[in-house]
Scaffold this motif. Structure first.
Motif, PDB file in Angstrom:
ATOM      1  N   PRO A  36       0.594  -1.304  -0.126  1.00  0.00           N
ATOM      2  CA  PRO A  36       0.242  -0.145   0.002  1.00  0.00           C
ATOM      3  C   PRO A  36       0.836   0.993   0.146  1.00  0.00           C
ATOM      4  CG  PRO A  36       0.135  -0.823   2.135  1.00  0.00           C
ATOM      5  CD  PRO A  36       0.777  -1.825   1.335  1.00  0.00           C
ATOM      6  N   GLU A  37       0.148   2.159  -0.625  1.00  0.00           N
ATOM      7  CA  GLU A  37       0.804   3.669  -0.478  1.00  0.00           C
ATOM      8  C   GLU A  37      -0.138   4.494   0.095  1.00  0.00           C
ATOM      9  OE1 GLU A  37       1.722   4.127  -4.791  1.00  0.00           O
ATOM     10  OE2 GLU A  37       3.925   3.790  -4.121  1.00  0.00           O
ATOM     11  N   ALA A  38       0.008   4.575   1.344  1.00  0.00           N
ATOM     12  CA  ALA A  38      -1.001   5.213   2.416  1.00  0.00           C
ATOM     13  C   ALA A  38      -1.115   6.709   1.981  1.00  0.00           C
ATOM     14  CB  ALA A  38      -0.539   4.889   3.596  1.00  0.00           C
ATOM     15  N   VAL A  39      -2.417   6.994   2.148  1.00  0.00           N
ATOM     16  CA  VAL A  39      -2.749   8.641   2.442  1.00  0.00           C
ATOM     17  C   VAL A  39      -2.393   8.834   3.826  1.00  0.00           C
ATOM     18  CG1 VAL A  39      -4.516  10.542   2.029  1.00  0.00           C
ATOM     19  CG2 VAL A  39      -4.470   8.253   0.493  1.00  0.00           C
ATOM     20  N   THR A  40      -1.495   9.699   3.966  1.00  0.00           N
ATOM     21  CA  THR A  40      -0.803   9.957   5.354  1.00  0.00           C
ATOM     22  C   THR A  40      -1.046  11.506   5.957  1.00  0.00           C
ATOM     23  OG1 THR A  40       1.130   8.458   4.937  1.00  0.00           O
ATOM     24  CG2 THR A  40       1.008   9.636   6.998  1.00  0.00           C
ATOM     25  N   LEU A  41      -1.883  11.594   6.875  1.00  0.00           N
ATOM     26  CA  LEU A  41      -2.471  13.100   7.394  1.00  0.00           C
ATOM     27  C   LEU A  41      -1.318  13.210   8.581  1.00  0.00           C
ATOM     28  CD1 LEU A  41      -3.923  15.380   7.360  1.00  0.00           C
ATOM     29  CD2 LEU A  41      -5.663  14.416   8.555  1.00  0.00           C
ATOM     30  N   VAL A  42      -0.694  14.305   8.342  1.00  0.00           N
ATOM     31  CA  VAL A  42       0.297  14.611   9.417  1.00  0.00           C
ATOM     32  C   VAL A  42      -0.022  16.189  10.033  1.00  0.00           C
ATOM     33  CG1 VAL A  42       2.774  14.807  10.128  1.00  0.00           C
ATOM     34  CG2 VAL A  42       2.225  13.213   8.323  1.00  0.00           C
ATOM     35  N   ALA A  43      -0.005  16.226  11.079  1.00  0.00           N
ATOM     36  CA  ALA A  43      -0.669  17.519  11.921  1.00  0.00           C
ATOM     37  C   ALA A  43       0.472  17.852  13.156  1.00  0.00           C
ATOM     38  CB  ALA A  43      -1.794  17.529  12.195  1.00  0.00           C
ATOM     39  N   SER A  44       0.637  19.094  13.223  1.00  0.00           N
ATOM     40  CA  SER A  44       1.359  19.488  14.581  1.00  0.00           C
ATOM     41  C   SER A  44       0.392  19.544  15.693  1.00  0.00           C
ATOM     42  CB  SER A  44       1.842  21.062  14.445  1.00  0.00           C
ATOM     43  OG  SER A  44       0.821  21.940  14.484  1.00  0.00           O
ATOM     44  N   VAL A  45       0.765  19.108  16.813  1.00  0.00           N
ATOM     45  CA  VAL A  45       0.147  18.764  18.094  1.00  0.00           C
ATOM     46  C   VAL A  45      -0.540  20.135  18.520  1.00  0.00           C
ATOM     47  CG1 VAL A  45       0.062  18.247  20.623  1.00  0.00           C
ATOM     48  CG2 VAL A  45       1.496  16.882  18.813  1.00  0.00           C
ATOM     49  N   ASP A  46       0.308  21.177  18.382  1.00  0.00           N
ATOM     50  CA  ASP A  46      -0.217  22.569  18.731  1.00  0.00           C
ATOM     51  C   ASP A  46      -1.403  22.940  17.933  1.00  0.00           C
ATOM     52  OD1 ASP A  46       1.588  22.620  21.110  1.00  0.00           O
ATOM     53  OD2 ASP A  46       3.046  23.716  19.653  1.00  0.00           O
ATOM     54  N   SER A  47      -1.520  22.566  16.819  1.00  0.00           N
ATOM     55  CA  SER A  47      -2.584  22.855  16.048  1.00  0.00           C
ATOM     56  C   SER A  47      -3.818  22.595  16.505  1.00  0.00           C
ATOM     57  CB  SER A  47      -2.547  22.491  14.347  1.00  0.00           C
ATOM     58  OG  SER A  47      -2.655  21.049  14.708  1.00  0.00           O
ATOM     59  N   GLY A  48      -4.087  21.658  17.380  1.00  0.00           N
ATOM     60  CA  GLY A  48      -5.210  20.998  17.883  1.00  0.00           C
ATOM     61  C   GLY A  48      -5.885  20.047  17.028  1.00  0.00           C
ATOM     62  N   ILE A  49      -5.527  19.633  15.951  1.00  0.00           N
ATOM     63  CA  ILE A  49      -5.982  18.751  14.927  1.00  0.00           C
ATOM     64  C   ILE A  49      -6.033  17.385  15.415  1.00  0.00           C
ATOM     65  CG2 ILE A  49      -5.908  17.997  12.466  1.00  0.00           C
ATOM     66  CD1 ILE A  49      -4.779  20.925  11.766  1.00  0.00           C
ATOM     67  N   GLN A  50      -6.994  16.959  15.585  1.00  0.00           N
ATOM     68  CA  GLN A  50      -6.952  15.414  15.989  1.00  0.00           C
ATOM     69  C   GLN A  50      -7.635  14.411  15.079  1.00  0.00           C
ATOM     70  OE1 GLN A  50      -8.439  15.347  20.327  1.00  0.00           O
ATOM     71  NE2 GLN A  50      -6.962  16.628  20.918  1.00  0.00           N
ATOM     72  N   GLN A  51      -8.749  15.154  14.298  1.00  0.00           N
ATOM     73  CA  GLN A  51      -9.073  14.337  13.332  1.00  0.00           C
ATOM     74  C   GLN A  51      -9.416  15.093  11.965  1.00  0.00           C
ATOM     75  OE1 GLN A  51     -12.900  13.096  15.300  1.00  0.00           O
ATOM     76  NE2 GLN A  51     -13.573  15.156  15.494  1.00  0.00           N
ATOM     77  N   LEU A  52      -9.875  14.320  11.130  1.00  0.00           N
ATOM     78  CA  LEU A  52      -9.867  15.065   9.622  1.00  0.00           C
ATOM     79  C   LEU A  52     -10.619  16.413   9.708  1.00  0.00           C
ATOM     80  CD1 LEU A  52      -9.424  13.466   6.482  1.00  0.00           C
ATOM     81  CD2 LEU A  52     -11.286  14.984   6.251  1.00  0.00           C
ATOM     82  N   SER A  53     -11.800  16.229  10.464  1.00  0.00           N
ATOM     83  CA  SER A  53     -12.738  17.340  10.252  1.00  0.00           C
ATOM     84  C   SER A  53     -12.131  18.471  10.853  1.00  0.00           C
ATOM     85  CB  SER A  53     -14.221  17.114  11.110  1.00  0.00           C
ATOM     86  OG  SER A  53     -13.780  16.456  12.648  1.00  0.00           O
ATOM     87  N   ASP A  54     -11.173  18.455  11.845  1.00  0.00           N
ATOM     88  CA  ASP A  54     -10.465  19.531  12.541  1.00  0.00           C
ATOM     89  C   ASP A  54      -9.517  20.399  11.128  1.00  0.00           C
ATOM     90  OD1 ASP A  54     -11.360  18.750  14.967  1.00  0.00           O
ATOM     91  OD2 ASP A  54      -9.755  17.552  15.509  1.00  0.00           O
ATOM     92  N   LEU A  55      -9.438  19.814  10.106  1.00  0.00           N
ATOM     93  CA  LEU A  55      -8.728  20.734   9.334  1.00  0.00           C
ATOM     94  C   LEU A  55      -9.332  21.952   8.906  1.00  0.00           C
ATOM     95  CD1 LEU A  55      -7.693  17.744   6.832  1.00  0.00           C
ATOM     96  CD2 LEU A  55      -6.158  19.107   8.756  1.00  0.00           C
ATOM     97  N   LYS A  56     -10.714  22.174   9.056  1.00  0.00           N
ATOM     98  CA  LYS A  56     -11.225  23.302   8.392  1.00  0.00           C
ATOM     99  C   LYS A  56     -10.693  24.616   9.135  1.00  0.00           C
ATOM    100  CE  LYS A  56     -15.788  21.077   7.627  1.00  0.00           C
ATOM    101  NZ  LYS A  56     -17.233  21.139   8.118  1.00  0.00           N
ATOM    102  N   GLY A  57     -10.426  25.361   8.357  1.00  0.00           N
ATOM    103  CA  GLY A  57      -9.814  26.682   8.677  1.00  0.00           C
ATOM    104  C   GLY A  57      -8.128  26.607   9.121  1.00  0.00           C
ATOM    105  N   GLN A  58      -7.652  25.568   8.904  1.00  0.00           N
ATOM    106  CA  GLN A  58      -6.118  25.049   9.107  1.00  0.00           C
ATOM    107  C   GLN A  58      -5.497  25.471   7.546  1.00  0.00           C
ATOM    108  OE1 GLN A  58      -4.960  25.132  12.066  1.00  0.00           O
ATOM    109  NE2 GLN A  58      -6.655  24.013  13.470  1.00  0.00           N
ATOM    110  N   ARG A  59      -3.983  25.751   7.901  1.00  0.00           N
ATOM    111  CA  ARG A  59      -3.314  25.917   6.844  1.00  0.00           C
ATOM    112  C   ARG A  59      -2.774  24.491   6.507  1.00  0.00           C
ATOM    113  NH1 ARG A  59       1.227  29.292   9.687  1.00  0.00           N
ATOM    114  NH2 ARG A  59       0.651  27.847  11.246  1.00  0.00           N
ATOM    115  N   VAL A  60      -3.285  23.875   5.519  1.00  0.00           N
ATOM    116  CA  VAL A  60      -3.016  22.581   5.047  1.00  0.00           C
ATOM    117  C   VAL A  60      -2.522  22.302   3.515  1.00  0.00           C
ATOM    118  CG1 VAL A  60      -3.987  20.197   5.000  1.00  0.00           C
ATOM    119  CG2 VAL A  60      -4.986  21.729   6.393  1.00  0.00           C
ATOM    120  N   ASN A  61      -1.281  21.635   3.379  1.00  0.00           N
ATOM    121  CA  ASN A  61      -0.682  21.217   2.319  1.00  0.00           C
ATOM    122  C   ASN A  61      -1.485  20.075   1.563  1.00  0.00           C
ATOM    123  OD1 ASN A  61       0.964  21.971   0.130  1.00  0.00           O
ATOM    124  ND2 ASN A  61       2.038  19.887   0.646  1.00  0.00           N
ATOM    125  N   LEU A  62      -1.736  19.937   0.531  1.00  0.00           N
ATOM    126  CA  LEU A  62      -2.385  19.265  -0.403  1.00  0.00           C
ATOM    127  C   LEU A  62      -1.647  18.302  -1.337  1.00  0.00           C
ATOM    128  CD1 LEU A  62      -6.028  20.842  -0.876  1.00  0.00           C
ATOM    129  CD2 LEU A  62      -5.361  19.461   0.936  1.00  0.00           C
TER     130      LEU A  62
END
Length: 327
Positions: A116-142
């Protein structure tokens, strides 16, 4: 020059001897020397060569430009086998992306899915992102424009009802994202890749504490049903010990797949499939990216129909083959 001339003159004799002995040659197209495709192809060639006295097959793996090159080369007959990303396999068979101008490549056939080549979601702990729905309003590279990376990120976001307009979306190369995260210029990024990966080790080992998040649930199940080149994937914490993550993170991904042409000899396709199944544990030991695979994983993420020789073997061994692969 004399040596070259002698070699040229002897080649037909060697070929004649090989034909008399019944030996067949298989060239396997892989990818760049630093990627996962190349060592996997080398491993497959080694397994074929170790049993060549019994099945009269000799193989060689060669470095290539990757998925698109390999698909085109097996269709033209320049390669007998090639490793290709599952979404590229889908696009070729249905005449999309690079193949839109020439139409569906209906001679393309599947042998098996590999790692598999996994779709990997990496986030800084301080951003408060704990799940995918928390990405709203955040700076995210696609991912950079035109990349499969960007397409995978968009597919996953759409599955959860999130658009780029909901994010402060960035579109830079995936390999640049770890540095941007550690410089606190982004909060999270998507990266489609086999694991372990050096860039992700960099991302998870810096000053900024980061986590790798799960991408699961009914939206992902629906995505896999709608786009069968996706399949479940897992990421293991032992590869990124500094990351904030559980021991195993479930996600979704595309697959590296082994493809060929409908013109490949059916007996040869049967023998190659037999090799993959009967030496499955050896295949898994080729690279850490194979960890967690099960025999049934060999049929996940495929789009082009199975080669008749491969289909025959899977049926004999009782594999549950999806109807779409039996065309």
């Amino acid at each position: 020059m004399k040596r070259i001339l002698i070699l040229f003159l002897l080649l037909p004799l060697w070929a004649s001897c090989d034909q008399e002995m019944g030996t067949r040659f298989v060239n396997i197209g892989t990818g760049g020397l630093s990627g996962v495709y190349y060592p996997v192809g080398q491993g497959l060639a080694r397994l074929l060569n170790e049993g060549s006295e019994g099945h009269k097959v000799k193989a060689a793996a060669q470095s290539t430009g990757g998925s698109v090159f390999n698909i085109n080369a097996v269709l033209s007959g320049d390669l007998q086998l090639g490793i290709a990303q599952s979404d590229r396999q889908y696009q070729a068979y249905y005449g999309q992306a690079e193949w839109e101008a020439i139409g569906p490549q209906l001679d393309l056939r599947s042998i098996a899915a590999l790692h598999p080549e996994a779709v990997t979601l990496v986030a800084s702990v301080d951003s408060g992102i704990q799940q995918l729905s928390d990405l709203k309003g955040q700076r995210v590279n696609l991912g950079n424009p035109g990349s499969g990376q960007l397409g995978n990120a968009r597919d996953v976001l759409a599955a959860f009802g999130i658009s780029e307009a909901d994010l402060d979306a960035k579109q830079v190369k995936a390999v640049e994202a770890p540095g941007l995260l550690q410089d606190e210029r982004i909060d999270a990024f998507f990266y489609t890749v086999g694991h372990p990966n050096g860039n992700l080790k960099e991302a998870t080992s810096g000053r900024v504490k980061v986590g790798i998040l799960a991408i699961t649930g009914p939206p992902i199940q629906a995505l896999i049903s709608a786009k069968p080149y996706y399949a479940p994937a897992q990421i293991f914490r032992k590869y990124y010990p500094a990351a904030a993550m559980p021991e195993v993170v479930d996600t979704v991904g595309v697959k590296a797949t082994l493809v060929t042409s409908a013109k490949l000899d059916a007996q040869l396709a049967y023998q190659i499939t037999q090799l993959l199944v009967e030496h499955f544990e050896e295949i898994k030991a080729m690279h850490p990216a194979f960890e967690g695979l099960k025999p049934e994983s060999l049929l996940e993420g495929l789009s082009a129909p199975l080669h008749p020789g491969a289909l025959k073997y899977y049926r004999e061994k009782g594999f549950k083959v999806p109807e779409r692969l039996q065309r």
